[in-house]
Design an enzyme around this catalytic site. Structure first.
Site, PDB file in Angstrom:
ATOM      1  N   HIS A 195       0.912  -1.284  -0.207  1.00 44.46           N
ATOM      2  CA  HIS A 195       0.018  -0.041   0.020  1.00 44.46           C
ATOM      3  C   HIS A 195       0.845   1.158  -0.087  1.00 44.46           C
ATOM      4  O   HIS A 195       0.547   2.323   0.414  1.00 44.46           O
ATOM      5  CB  HIS A 195      -1.089  -0.054   1.225  1.00 44.46           C
ATOM      6  CG  HIS A 195      -2.117  -0.998   0.972  1.00 44.46           C
ATOM      7  ND1 HIS A 195      -3.024  -1.128   1.846  1.00 44.46           N
ATOM      8  CD2 HIS A 195      -2.344  -1.937   0.064  1.00 44.46           C
ATOM      9  CE1 HIS A 195      -3.835  -2.280   1.552  1.00 44.46           C
ATOM     10  NE2 HIS A 195      -3.390  -2.539   0.510  1.00 44.46           N
ATOM     11  N   TYR A 246      -3.391   4.102  -3.081  1.00 40.19           N
ATOM     12  CA  TYR A 246      -3.010   4.416  -1.395  1.00 40.19           C
ATOM     13  C   TYR A 246      -2.337   5.672  -1.557  1.00 40.19           C
ATOM     14  O   TYR A 246      -2.086   6.029  -0.235  1.00 40.19           O
ATOM     15  CB  TYR A 246      -2.466   3.108  -0.810  1.00 40.19           C
ATOM     16  CG  TYR A 246      -3.539   1.937  -0.714  1.00 40.19           C
ATOM     17  CD1 TYR A 246      -4.344   2.152   0.656  1.00 40.19           C
ATOM     18  CD2 TYR A 246      -3.735   0.908  -1.749  1.00 40.19           C
ATOM     19  CE1 TYR A 246      -5.364   1.079   0.644  1.00 40.19           C
ATOM     20  CE2 TYR A 246      -4.600   0.114  -1.286  1.00 40.19           C
ATOM     21  CZ  TYR A 246      -5.587  -0.031  -0.317  1.00 40.19           C
ATOM     22  OH  TYR A 246      -6.477  -1.000  -0.271  1.00 40.19           O
TER      23      TYR A 246
END
Length: 425
Positions: A195, A246
């Site tokens: 992420h 992200y």
């Protein structure tokens, strides 16, 4: 082959089973065992998964159990996809950081730390019990967030584990569609942490050879991609990279926070989607994957998971997959035991990162910063203690101030006391 899914009552699970049904020739699965303490959900999901397989003409049988030991015995691979505390805990993760003007998110920032603290001890207990009944050679494929921290915990404890995320395969599929080529023709220069990744190259192979199409992607489709991932086309062109979605929590923190404060948390949306899905799964007439499953998230998880399990257990030639794996010098500016998310060669002996060209400071700085946080987060998850929690929060680039770290530590512990045994000592 027996494949065990811990957290098998998840509404994600039919996505995985649908992927298995579509790869009968390459993944020789005889039994799929779903393990979950929620017997009501487990029955609904298990029955639907069996119908999926039968409708596809796949001979595998779906078994369900609330006993981890029964489910893991004889397994060749165990997939972890659990959520400690359920959607109620997720809702807390997505909201309590707002008290300090910080992003609320279930895998990063204060919310991500809360999830790690709840999850790591549970996963380590599961992994140890799996090892006792299934043996040292059983592979653990971890899809449980935060994937990087949880995978490092597993590796540090000596388990045969590989972490998996769907971000890379999602982008690979998206890029292939934009260029009008098969997915297998696209290889990503994917670097970073779970992420926290960037695509520095998009190598497309055709009959004329292999060409890095990243400049074409950023030029022709820059605005489209920017809207999809919450970035800015001009920034992507300047940096010559595509960030994962992200990264918006870092690069557009204030804008994302403002949006969070005006809208319901994602957990509320997911709860509604899950209720809808469970109703569909419970209908005996439903024998194919519902279109509404796409709303649940985790696009192409099944494809990534099935391909990875095949590489780990198939006994064939090494394959290339983007996975979460121990660094071991691949990024020289990180410790060897850091867990990174990069392309790796994968076979029955495990995953080994492919060589990585030098990482530019605009990426390596943030990677190093978050790696330091992840070390402190794992220490807090393993050993507990309010001060360890506060220290990890202070080290996170989305927090980084004493007054916020201290307050959020107290808020986090108060919200998660039931799932943190040390908090009540």
């Amino acid at each position: 082959m027996r494949l065990t899914v811990v957290g098998g009552g998840s509404t994600y699970t039919p996505e995985l089973v649908d992927g298995i049904a579509g790869r009968r020739a390459s993944l020789d699965v005889d039994e799929i065992v779903l393990v979950d303490p929620d017997t009501h959900r487990l029955r609904i999901v298990g029955d639907f998964c069996q119908r999926l397989l039968e409708h596809a003409g796949h001979p595998a049988k779906v078994l369900t159990t609330s006993s981890l030991e029964q489910g893991a015995e004889g397994a060749s691979a165990v997939l972890l996809q659990l959520r400690v505390g359920g959607q109620k805990a997720r809702r807390s993760d997505e909201t309590f950081p707002h008290a300090c003007g910080c992003i609320g998110q279930e895998t990063t920032g204060a919310g991500g730390l809360a999830k790690a603290l709840r999850t790591v001890p549970v996963v380590l207990d599961i992994a140890e019990r799996v090892r006792r009944v299934a043996g040292d050679d059983t592979w653990i494929v971890n899809f449980t967030n935060p994937v990087g921290i949880v995978t490092r915990a597993l590796l540090q404890a000596g388990h045969r584990a590989v972490g998996l995320c769907n971000v890379a395969i999602h982008l690979q599929r998206q890029f292939a569609a934009l260029f009008g080529v098969d997915t297998g023709a696209v290889r990503l220069d994917h670097i970073g942490l779970n992420h926290l990744t960037w695509e520095r190259g998009v190598h497309v192979t055709t009959a004329d050879g292999t060409v890095d199409r990243l400049p074409d992607l950023l030029g022709e489709f820059g605005e489209h991609l920017a809207a999809e991932i919450g970035s800015q086309a001009d920034w992507m062109r300047r940096m010559n990279a595509v960030p994962s979605y992200y990264l918006k929590y870092y690069y557009a923190h204030d804008d994302v926070l403002a949006d969070q404060l005006e809208n319901p948390p994602r957990a509320d949306v997911v709860i509604e989607v899950e209720n809808e899905l469970l109703k569909l799964y419970a209908d005996p007439a439903v024998v194919t994957k519902p279109e509404s499953l796409a709303k649940r998230g985790g696009a192409y998880y099944s494809e990534a998971a099935v391909q990875l399990v095949h590489a780990l257990t198939g006994g064939g030639a090494a394959e290339e997959h983007v996975v979460n794996v121990r660094n071991n010098g691949a990024m020289p500016f990180l410790p060897d035991d850091a867990v990174i998310e990069v392309p790796a060669t994968v076979d029955g002996s495990g995953a080994v990162p492919l060589p990585i060209k030098p990482v530019e400071p605009r990426f390596s700085g943030l990677i190093s910063h978050v790696t330091a946080y992840e070390y402190l987060a794992l220490e807090a998850a393993l050993h507990g203690g309010r001060d360890r929690v506060a220290d990890a929060l202070l080290a996170h680039p989305l927090i980084g101030q004493y007054k916020f770290a201290d307050r959020l530590a107290d808020e986090l512990i108060a919200a998660n006391r039931a799932d943190l045994p040390w908090a009540n000592a």
